[in-house]
Design a protein around this motif. Structure first.
Motif, PDB file in Angstrom:
ATOM      1  N   VAL A 294       3.507  42.608 -15.848  1.00 50.58           N
ATOM      2  CA  VAL A 294       3.307  43.393 -17.077  1.00 50.58           C
ATOM      3  C   VAL A 294       2.563  42.550 -18.117  1.00 50.58           C
ATOM      4  O   VAL A 294       1.605  43.017 -18.745  1.00 50.58           O
ATOM      5  CB  VAL A 294       4.658  43.909 -17.631  1.00 50.58           C
ATOM      6  N   HIS A 295       2.962  41.280 -18.267  1.00 46.81           N
ATOM      7  CA  HIS A 295       2.318  40.455 -19.293  1.00 46.81           C
ATOM      8  C   HIS A 295       0.910  40.022 -18.904  1.00 46.81           C
ATOM      9  O   HIS A 295       0.039  39.909 -19.763  1.00 46.81           O
ATOM     10  CB  HIS A 295       3.209  39.274 -19.666  1.00 46.81           C
TER      11      HIS A 295
ATOM     12  N   SER B 179      -1.107  41.877 -17.314  1.00 46.73           N
ATOM     13  CA  SER B 179      -1.940  43.049 -17.604  1.00 46.73           C
ATOM     14  C   SER B 179      -2.080  43.262 -19.107  1.00 46.73           C
ATOM     15  O   SER B 179      -3.140  43.635 -19.587  1.00 46.73           O
ATOM     16  CB  SER B 179      -1.372  44.296 -16.918  1.00 46.73           C
ATOM     17  N   LEU B 180      -1.015  42.996 -19.866  1.00 47.06           N
ATOM     18  CA  LEU B 180      -1.108  43.113 -21.328  1.00 47.06           C
ATOM     19  C   LEU B 180      -2.124  42.131 -21.903  1.00 47.06           C
ATOM     20  O   LEU B 180      -2.863  42.449 -22.828  1.00 47.06           O
ATOM     21  CB  LEU B 180       0.265  42.854 -21.974  1.00 47.06           C
TER      22      LEU B 180
ATOM     23  N   LEU C   6       1.434  50.382 -15.549  1.00 49.48           N
ATOM     24  CA  LEU C   6       0.459  49.356 -15.955  1.00 49.48           C
ATOM     25  C   LEU C   6      -0.789  49.964 -16.575  1.00 49.48           C
ATOM     26  O   LEU C   6      -1.457  49.318 -17.389  1.00 49.48           O
ATOM     27  CB  LEU C   6       0.082  48.481 -14.752  1.00 49.48           C
TER      28      LEU C   6
ATOM     29  N   CYS D 276      -0.943  52.053 -18.784  1.00 52.69           N
ATOM     30  CA  CYS D 276      -0.736  52.219 -20.233  1.00 52.69           C
ATOM     31  C   CYS D 276      -1.214  50.998 -21.016  1.00 52.69           C
ATOM     32  O   CYS D 276      -1.431  51.079 -22.219  1.00 52.69           O
ATOM     33  CB  CYS D 276       0.743  52.413 -20.557  1.00 52.69           C
ATOM     34  N   ASN D 277      -1.319  49.854 -20.345  1.00 52.02           N
ATOM     35  CA  ASN D 277      -1.630  48.613 -21.061  1.00 52.02           C
ATOM     36  C   ASN D 277      -3.114  48.505 -21.364  1.00 52.02           C
ATOM     37  O   ASN D 277      -3.951  48.677 -20.487  1.00 52.02           O
ATOM     38  CB  ASN D 277      -1.176  47.390 -20.241  1.00 52.02           C
ATOM     39  N   GLU D 278      -3.418  48.181 -22.625  1.00 54.82           N
ATOM     40  CA  GLU D 278      -4.821  48.076 -23.047  1.00 54.82           C
ATOM     41  C   GLU D 278      -5.583  47.035 -22.241  1.00 54.82           C
ATOM     42  O   GLU D 278      -6.781  47.148 -22.029  1.00 54.82           O
ATOM     43  CB  GLU D 278      -4.905  47.726 -24.544  1.00 54.82           C
TER      44      GLU D 278
END
Lengths: 246, 353
Positions: free
Chosen positions: A106-107, A109-110, A164, A166-168
């Protein structure tokens, strides 16, 4: 004589240890073909996970590093930041990525890390003998969900592409399957596209590949493909979830 | 060389940059955060990489990846964070990846507190994570040594292909002292094993899995031989007035400086006192402690810990030759006068006054 098929240069040719009917061999080959076609083998660094594909460093003919369980995206982050002109890919299963490595993926990809993740989803922990994963379907029997996965006990299966995308920082998020020749070709196209988008520096890229595990599903290879089509694809719809710029 | 006032934590960060460190991967935790803050300011200005990781686990795995490229990389944390990093440190040891891990100690167990501590001694000197391994542990006692031992740490890490830990109390991390700023390191060892993309060579693999039993046994035998080489080459310690001493204090880090003053106090009161200061906590200076145990009458371990941790190494070194006493409390750095008072009690008990 005209050469019409050959082993990709990006594979070593070492004999796979995978079970009969397992999709890892196909997916390895698709990643390697994409590397060959983009001519990036010598600039590519691969990170393998803990799980059935832990030995992927024996199969890919490029610099390889074997990660602790779930940590491949963190490792790839540091390598890419220090060597920004290299191509980085992590190869992770669903236990590795969606359970113990949920934070790292998640991070990464963030932050929009310019890496490519090949996420192989076979709905359970294969190497340890078929335990429940975050991706195990409702009702699916595994050794640690012996009564079938129940919402009240184990909650819902993780849809990683949906989450994922959703992440910019995510530039390319796509789910494919390797159940048919047509889908195998689509999977290769997606992997190639992910590497290309990484090369353009647009952000984080991930291809989730729905995969079979005949051994732990207790099905023949042919029945496993049928099970994937009847149960997995309806819950995990195929297609591109995010393409930056499109 | 320039002489400037620096906080211990800043001296570590500046020393690392001067040693060629170009990758810092960290997570905020008191009392170590100034190191990350310094790196966040400096790294982008010198072509280096700074990443604030999402967790201590991610930070140490970024160190794993960074070290695998052959770059000099580091992380910094404190006890609770170091506990989380232990998985990665075990992988770094087995992967033989050189790097620096800084532990600016606070009290524990659990969240403990944010006051100074030396209670991470066990997890630092006994490998810390799973499996058969050690890491080199350096214990500075001044802001100057925060810089110097940081630079030495990178050198030893590369020389022996091992993670190195620099362990200091929160006191030292936050102490501002004059520091002679060292010259930049310009020569580095080749790392033909590094993962950089296989252009023009066979692929390299960094791996910690050794499935056939013989492979793992061979691997751990190799590590064991390396640890033996480190033991024979890298033990560092300082002795202060030990030659004629009846009572020997053993202390490291900031405690060694305070203990030195207590040695002088005790001598002025007629107790022949001396000090051994281990600089490498692993490998521990067992030989020095053992040698001095042959001529002194008693030893005292002084630590910022209530249970006492280094005292076990003193017992191993002395093998029952002399009585070992303990002075220590968690989360508090005693002053020399307090120690002197306790030394008087010990000296009386041992018949030294």
């Amino acid at each position: 004589m005209k050469m019409i098929a050959k082993k990709p240069e990006s594979l070593t040719g070492a004999k796979y240890h995978y079970c009969p009917g397992c999709s890892h061999g196909i997916i390895h080959r698709l990643v390697a073909e994409a590397m060959d076609e983009l001519n990036i083998r010598e600039q590519t660094i691969g990170i393998c996970p803990v799980g059935c594909s832990v030995l992927a460093y024996d199969y890919f003919n490029c610099d390889m590093l074997e990660a602790a369980h779930g940590r491949a995206p963190a490792i790839a982050t540091a390598i890419k930041r220090l060597l920004p002109d290299r191509y980085l890919f992590t190869y992770q299963g669903d236990g590795d990525l969606a359970s113990i490595g949920m934070g790292e993926i998640v991070h990464a990809s963030l932050r929009g890390e310019k890496i490519t993740t090949i996420f192989v989803n076979n709905t359970l922990y294969g190497m340890t003998g078929g335990q429940m994963a975050p991706t195990t379907l409702l009702g699916q029997v595994t050794t640690t969900s012996p009564y079938g996965r129940k919402v009240e006990w184990e909650g819902y299966p993780a849809k990683m592409c949906e989450l994922l995308s959703c992440n910019e920082g995510a530039a390319y998020i796509c789910r494919t399957a390797v159940n048919s020749p047509a889908n195998i070709i689509k999977t290769k196209k997606a992997i190639k596209k992910a590497f290309q988008i990484q090369g353009q520096g647009l952000g984080f890229t991930l291809v989730e590949v729905l995969s079979t595990c005949p051994t732990n599903w207790g099905l023949s290879p042919a029945d496993s493909l049928k099970w994937m089509e009847e149960h997995m694809i309806p819950y995990y719809p195929l297609g591109e979830f995010k393409v930056k710029g499109e | 060389m320039q002489r400037v006032l620096m906080k211990g934590n800043e001296a570590i960060a500046e020393g690392a940059i001067r040693a060629g460190c170009r990758g810092f991967f960290g997570y905020p935790i008191t009392p170590s955060s100034e190191i990350a803050e310094y790196m966040a300011r400096k790294m982008p200005t010198i072509g280096g990489v700074f990443v604030q990781a999402e967790s201590e686990l991610a930070a140490i795995n970024m160190v794993y990846g960074g070290a695998a490229t052959g770059a000099r990389v580091m992380t910094a944390s404190s006890g609770p964070g170091i506990s989380l990093k232990q998985e990665g440190i075990s992988f770094l040891a087995e992967g033989e990846l050189p790097c620096l891990i800084v532990d600016i100690c606070r009290g524990g167990p659990g969240l403990g507190g944010i006051q100074p501590s030396q209670a991470d001694y066990f997890q630092a000197t006994r490998g810390g994570g799973h499996g058969d391994y050690y890491i080199i542990v350096l214990a500075p006692s001044s802001a100057q040594e925060m810089m110097d031992l940081t630079m030495l740490g990178f050198e030893l890490a590369d020389k022996h292909r091992t993670p190195v830990m620099l362990m200091a109390e929160g006191t030292l991390g936050n102490l501002i002292e004059p520091v002679l700023v060292r010259d930049e390191v310009t020569e580095f060892v080749d790392k033909p094993w590094a993962i950089t993309g296989c252009l023009g060579r066979q692929p390299n693999i960094v791996n910690t899995l050794h499935m056939p039993v013989e492979q793992l046994q061979t691997r751990n035998q190799h590590l064991t031989e390396k640890y033996q080489a480190i033991r024979s080459q890298e033990i560092r310690s300082e002795e202060f007035l030990t030659e004629d001493a009846d009572l020997i204090l053993v202390a490291y880090g900031i405690m060694a400086r305070i203990a030195k003053k207590a040695v002088m106090n005790a001598r002025s009161l007629g107790i022949k006192t001396g000090l051994i200061r281990p600089i490498t906590l692993w490998p521990y200076p067992y030989g020095v402690v053992n040698k001095i145990a042959q001529t002194c009458k008693a030893m005292v371990s002084i630590e910022i810990s209530t249970t006492g941790q280094m005292i076990e190494d003193i017992k191993l070194a002395t093998a029952g030759k002399v009585p070992i006493h303990y002075i220590g409390e968690i989360a508090r750095t005693p002053n020399p006068e307090e120690i002197t008072q306790q030394l008087l009690v010990i000296a009386a008990k041992e018949g030294l006054i």
